[in-house]
Scaffold this motif. Structure first.
Motif, PDB file in Angstrom:
ATOM      1  N   LEU A  71       0.906  -1.231   0.080  1.00 18.17           N
ATOM      2  CA  LEU A  71       0.036   0.019  -0.076  1.00 18.17           C
ATOM      3  C   LEU A  71       0.743   1.235  -0.077  1.00 18.17           C
ATOM      4  N   THR A  72       1.820   1.370   0.544  1.00 14.23           N
ATOM      5  CA  THR A  72       2.762   2.452   1.077  1.00 14.23           C
ATOM      6  C   THR A  72       4.033   2.856   0.224  1.00 14.23           C
ATOM      7  N   THR A  73       4.630   1.475  -0.451  1.00 14.04           N
ATOM      8  CA  THR A  73       5.574   1.808  -1.147  1.00 14.04           C
ATOM      9  C   THR A  73       5.671   2.607  -2.431  1.00 14.04           C
ATOM     10  N   PRO A  74       4.678   2.364  -3.363  1.00  8.72           N
ATOM     11  CA  PRO A  74       4.409   3.465  -4.393  1.00  8.72           C
ATOM     12  C   PRO A  74       4.435   4.529  -4.376  1.00  8.72           C
ATOM     13  N   GLY A  75       3.671   4.992  -3.116  1.00 10.48           N
ATOM     14  CA  GLY A  75       3.310   6.458  -2.696  1.00 10.48           C
ATOM     15  C   GLY A  75       4.674   7.140  -2.308  1.00 10.48           C
ATOM     16  N   ILE A  76       5.411   6.375  -1.540  1.00 10.25           N
ATOM     17  CA  ILE A  76       6.671   6.796  -1.098  1.00 10.25           C
ATOM     18  C   ILE A  76       7.765   7.165  -2.366  1.00 10.25           C
ATOM     19  N   LEU A  77       7.798   6.092  -3.278  1.00  8.82           N
ATOM     20  CA  LEU A  77       8.766   6.369  -4.401  1.00  8.82           C
ATOM     21  C   LEU A  77       8.193   7.489  -4.905  1.00  8.82           C
ATOM     22  N   CYS A  78       6.921   7.658  -5.484  1.00  9.21           N
ATOM     23  CA  CYS A  78       6.522   8.916  -5.934  1.00  9.21           C
ATOM     24  C   CYS A  78       7.084  10.291  -5.229  1.00  9.21           C
ATOM     25  N   ALA A  79       6.901  10.226  -4.185  1.00 12.35           N
ATOM     26  CA  ALA A  79       7.099  11.535  -3.305  1.00 12.35           C
ATOM     27  C   ALA A  79       8.966  11.596  -3.370  1.00 12.35           C
ATOM     28  N   ILE A  80       9.663  10.571  -3.562  1.00 13.29           N
ATOM     29  CA  ILE A  80      11.042  10.508  -3.670  1.00 13.29           C
ATOM     30  C   ILE A  80      11.493  11.386  -5.106  1.00 13.29           C
ATOM     31  N   VAL A  81      10.706  10.546  -5.921  1.00  9.95           N
ATOM     32  CA  VAL A  81      11.096  11.081  -7.400  1.00  9.95           C
ATOM     33  C   VAL A  81      10.726  12.495  -7.774  1.00  9.95           C
ATOM     34  N   PHE A  82       9.376  12.952  -7.389  1.00  5.85           N
ATOM     35  CA  PHE A  82       8.791  14.190  -7.525  1.00  5.85           C
ATOM     36  C   PHE A  82       8.849  15.042  -6.288  1.00  5.85           C
ATOM     37  N   ALA A  83       9.952  14.897  -5.627  1.00  8.02           N
ATOM     38  CA  ALA A  83      10.082  15.846  -4.334  1.00  8.02           C
ATOM     39  C   ALA A  83       9.920  17.230  -4.572  1.00  8.02           C
ATOM     40  N   ARG A  84      10.391  17.759  -5.650  1.00  4.63           N
ATOM     41  CA  ARG A  84      10.182  19.519  -5.719  1.00  4.63           C
ATOM     42  C   ARG A  84       8.791  19.679  -5.972  1.00  4.63           C
ATOM     43  N   PRO A  85       8.268  18.952  -7.135  1.00  3.80           N
ATOM     44  CA  PRO A  85       6.928  19.380  -7.568  1.00  3.80           C
ATOM     45  C   PRO A  85       5.833  19.136  -6.273  1.00  3.80           C
ATOM     46  N   VAL A  86       6.177  18.245  -5.491  1.00  5.99           N
ATOM     47  CA  VAL A  86       5.331  17.883  -4.184  1.00  5.99           C
ATOM     48  C   VAL A  86       5.415  19.044  -3.046  1.00  5.99           C
ATOM     49  N   ILE A  87       6.548  19.504  -2.836  1.00  4.64           N
ATOM     50  CA  ILE A  87       6.988  20.647  -1.953  1.00  4.64           C
ATOM     51  C   ILE A  87       6.237  22.038  -2.604  1.00  4.64           C
ATOM     52  N   VAL A  88       6.520  22.263  -3.774  1.00  5.86           N
ATOM     53  CA  VAL A  88       6.149  23.477  -4.269  1.00  5.86           C
ATOM     54  C   VAL A  88       4.690  23.860  -4.516  1.00  5.86           C
ATOM     55  N   VAL A  89       4.078  22.616  -4.950  1.00  4.85           N
ATOM     56  CA  VAL A  89       2.631  22.805  -5.464  1.00  4.85           C
ATOM     57  C   VAL A  89       1.891  22.735  -4.124  1.00  4.85           C
ATOM     58  N   LEU A  90       2.184  22.030  -3.115  1.00  4.26           N
ATOM     59  CA  LEU A  90       1.561  21.940  -1.677  1.00  4.26           C
ATOM     60  C   LEU A  90       1.616  23.066  -0.864  1.00  4.26           C
ATOM     61  N   LEU A  91       3.153  23.286  -0.648  1.00  7.39           N
ATOM     62  CA  LEU A  91       3.242  24.247   0.286  1.00  7.39           C
ATOM     63  C   LEU A  91       3.695  25.549  -0.032  1.00  7.39           C
ATOM     64  N   GLY A  92       4.103  25.687  -1.473  1.00  8.30           N
ATOM     65  CA  GLY A  92       4.288  27.260  -1.783  1.00  8.30           C
ATOM     66  C   GLY A  92       5.799  27.240  -2.277  1.00  8.30           C
ATOM     67  N   GLU A  93       6.357  28.297  -3.099  1.00  7.13           N
ATOM     68  CA  GLU A  93       7.470  28.335  -3.546  1.00  7.13           C
ATOM     69  C   GLU A  93       8.488  28.659  -2.239  1.00  7.13           C
ATOM     70  N   ARG A  94       8.135  29.446  -1.200  1.00  3.60           N
ATOM     71  CA  ARG A  94       8.938  29.392  -0.213  1.00  3.60           C
ATOM     72  C   ARG A  94       9.591  28.573   0.696  1.00  3.60           C
ATOM     73  N   TRP A  95       8.917  27.389   0.474  1.00  4.86           N
ATOM     74  CA  TRP A  95       9.357  26.017   1.069  1.00  4.86           C
ATOM     75  C   TRP A  95      10.500  25.379   0.311  1.00  4.86           C
ATOM     76  N   ALA A  96      10.615  25.608  -0.954  1.00  2.00           N
ATOM     77  CA  ALA A  96      11.318  24.813  -1.923  1.00  2.00           C
ATOM     78  C   ALA A  96      12.854  24.227  -1.232  1.00  2.00           C
ATOM     79  N   ALA A  97      13.200  24.970  -0.468  1.00  2.00           N
ATOM     80  CA  ALA A  97      14.683  24.402   0.212  1.00  2.00           C
ATOM     81  C   ALA A  97      14.429  23.134   0.963  1.00  2.00           C
ATOM     82  N   SER A  98      13.048  22.816   1.155  1.00  3.37           N
ATOM     83  CA  SER A  98      12.889  21.470   1.970  1.00  3.37           C
ATOM     84  C   SER A  98      12.816  20.200   0.937  1.00  3.37           C
ATOM     85  N   ALA A  99      12.605  20.469  -0.402  1.00  2.23           N
ATOM     86  CA  ALA A  99      12.730  19.380  -1.483  1.00  2.23           C
ATOM     87  C   ALA A  99      13.769  18.216  -1.152  1.00  2.23           C
ATOM     88  N   PRO A 100      14.817  18.694  -1.308  1.00  2.00           N
ATOM     89  CA  PRO A 100      15.802  17.569  -1.125  1.00  2.00           C
ATOM     90  C   PRO A 100      15.760  16.870   0.176  1.00  2.00           C
TER      91      PRO A 100
END
Length: 502
Positions: free
Chosen positions: A314-343
């Protein structure tokens, strides 16, 4: 319940009745109820995270993250593993329960007072004066937790998972309303404090109401003290888990301050809070169910492997998606000012891939009464993780995340699984048969996602939804290549049907 209820318990009062099949049916029903509750909690927590991230500053979150490790340690000591002792013990009496309750309260009062006295020291350690009033106020949470601990443990022991789900969702609703309203009113970091205290107060009121249990007159029976040893051993292991999940915050806050800690804390919460919500149904039912099946090795093994396999699929595919698309996840959900948290978010995802196995190993240790072994081997693994933190901090918050992923995945988790499968119903061969198809499916689907990640389509909310669907499709296809993988998928589908019928 009056003081007249004394020595032997009425089984229907404190324990579920029935054979293995009846207990598994009750567990399926409980997991279904918990799953529904976790779905509601996921929406509430995720929505509140996004809303508060846009209303508050990184420094506000960093300030609470400075206090959080201290309060978390105090909460663990307040419980002292007594809830685990209540759940795991085959039979328990009113006198024992009442003694554990008053012991919880006594410890909670003492630690709340200690938190108030230590608040100036914490402010001096972090060189942040605002830490002092926040920590002193959060001492209230310790008192609330100590008053609710045994009532929640009784509900868990009786496998009343629907009531627990209602308590958690209801308390979260209260906390989110209070916290977001306070943030809109401009209260800053105090809105986060108010949210946690409101959640604790609502949990206390509902736990007492749903459990229907009342403690006897204040006092601690000498016969109940033998439960403290088991609980203390569990607490020792939980404190090791606390060090792993909180020492990073302490080091980052002390070395870099509230701003960088806030960036790290948002990445951590965004990665792990949804994961905890997804795994909670099995985690909630695992120890009570396995403890009741301890005398039936075949049913024990079958139930455990089905739960663990279902969680990982149940969880592994979602985690893989979060790893590979880390920057889009952070910017889309939290906003550009949180981009430093992507890596940082991406490396914490690597850590999350294996962290579930640590929790699953703990189910085996506790349900088999092997708490001392868990403390020994968990302590050795935790020492390696902590050493990694001390090295990684020289490379900043990202270095801490990288060290957590490497030391957890390569040292701590393999060590615990080597130890827990040396004896008991679940063998190393069982674990390898379960994990091998999952490892291959993870490598294949992660590699394909990496090849697709360069496209611009993923940089929107709709693109992220599509990425999640692609990740689950790839993982399922790779898992289906193995006979054991197909069997695992059938078990997961069977569990889902059982949840729906429940």
């Amino acid at each position: 319940m009056s003081d007249a209820v004394a020595a032997p318990e009425a089984p229907s009062m404190f324990s579920p009745e029935g054979d293995a099949q009846a207990l598994k049916k009750r567990s399926a029903m409980g997991a279904a109820m918990t799953l529904a509750g976790q779905g509601a909690k996921f929406v509430l927590q995720f929505g509140s995270q996004v809303a508060l991230a846009r209303l508050l500053l990184p420094r506000d979150f960093g300030l609470l993250a400075m206090v959080g490790p201290i309060v978390t340690a105090a909460l663990l000591l307040t419980d002292l593993g007594l809830s685990a002792a209540t759940i795991q013990r085959p039979r328990i009496s009113q006198r024992e329960l009442s003694s554990l309750f008053w012991l919880n309260v006594l410890i909670g009062c003492g630690l709340a007072g200690a938190a108030v006295l230590a608040a100036p020291l914490a402010a001096a350690f972090y060189k942040t004066p605002a830490v002092m009033p926040v920590m002193a106020t959060m001492a209230i949470a310790l008192l609330l937790s100590s008053l609710a601990a045994q009532h929640l443990a009784i509900l868990n022991r009786r496998m009343r998972f629907g009531a627990i789900a209602l308590i958690e969702v209801g308390a979260l609703v209260v906390g989110v309303i209070v916290g977001v309203s306070a943030a809109f009113s401009g209260l800053g970091y105090w809105s986060l404090v108010a949210m946690q205290i409101a959640n604790g107060a609502a949990t206390l009121l509902m736990a007492w109401g749903f459990s229907g249990w009342r403690p006897s007159r204040p006092g601690i029976d000498r016969d109940a003290l033998h439960l403290v040893r088991f609980g203390g051993t569990v607490t020792g292991y939980n404190l090791l888990g606390y060090l792993i999940t909180n020492l990073d915050n302490i080091l980052i806050g002390a070395r870099f301050g509230a701003g960088p800690l806030g960036i790290y804390d948002r990445a951590y919460k965004l990665m792990f809070q949804p994961l905890w919500q997804m795994t909670a149904p099995a985690a909630r039912v695992a120890v009570p169910l396995l403890s009741r099946l301890a005398d039936d090795a075949a049913e024990y093994r079958k139930s455990y492997l089905a739960m663990l396999g279902g969680i990982l699929a149940l969880t592994t595919p979602g985690i893989l998606c979060a790893i590979v698309f880390a920057r889009p996840v952070i910017v889309v959900l939290l906003g550009e000012r949180w981009a430093a948290s992507a890596p940082i978010f991406g490396w914490l995802g690597v850590c999350a891939l294996t962290l579930q196995l640590r929790q699953a190993a703990s189910w085996l240790f506790v349900s088999q009464g092997r708490a001392e072994e868990q403390l020994k081997w968990g302590g050795l693994g935790s020492a390696v993780v902590i050493l990694g933190y001390l090295v990684g901090i020289f490379w900043g918050p990202k270095g801490v995340a990288v060290s957590a992923a490497v030391t957890s995945g390569l040292v701590q988790i393999p060590m615990m699984w080597w130890a827990v499968t040396r004896s008991g119903p679940v063998s190393r061969a069982d674990a390898l048969r379960l994990l091998l198809p999952l490892i291959v499916a993870t490598a294949v689907s992660g590699g394909v996602l990496g090849l697709l990640s360069g496209a611009a389509i993923w940089s929107s909310f709709g693109g992220l939804v599509l990425a999640v669907l692609v990740a689950y499709a790839l993982f399922g296809a790779a898992l289906a290549l193995f006979p054991s993988g197909r069997a695992q998928m059938r078990r997961a589908i069977g569990m889902a049907r059982g949840f729906r019928r429940a």
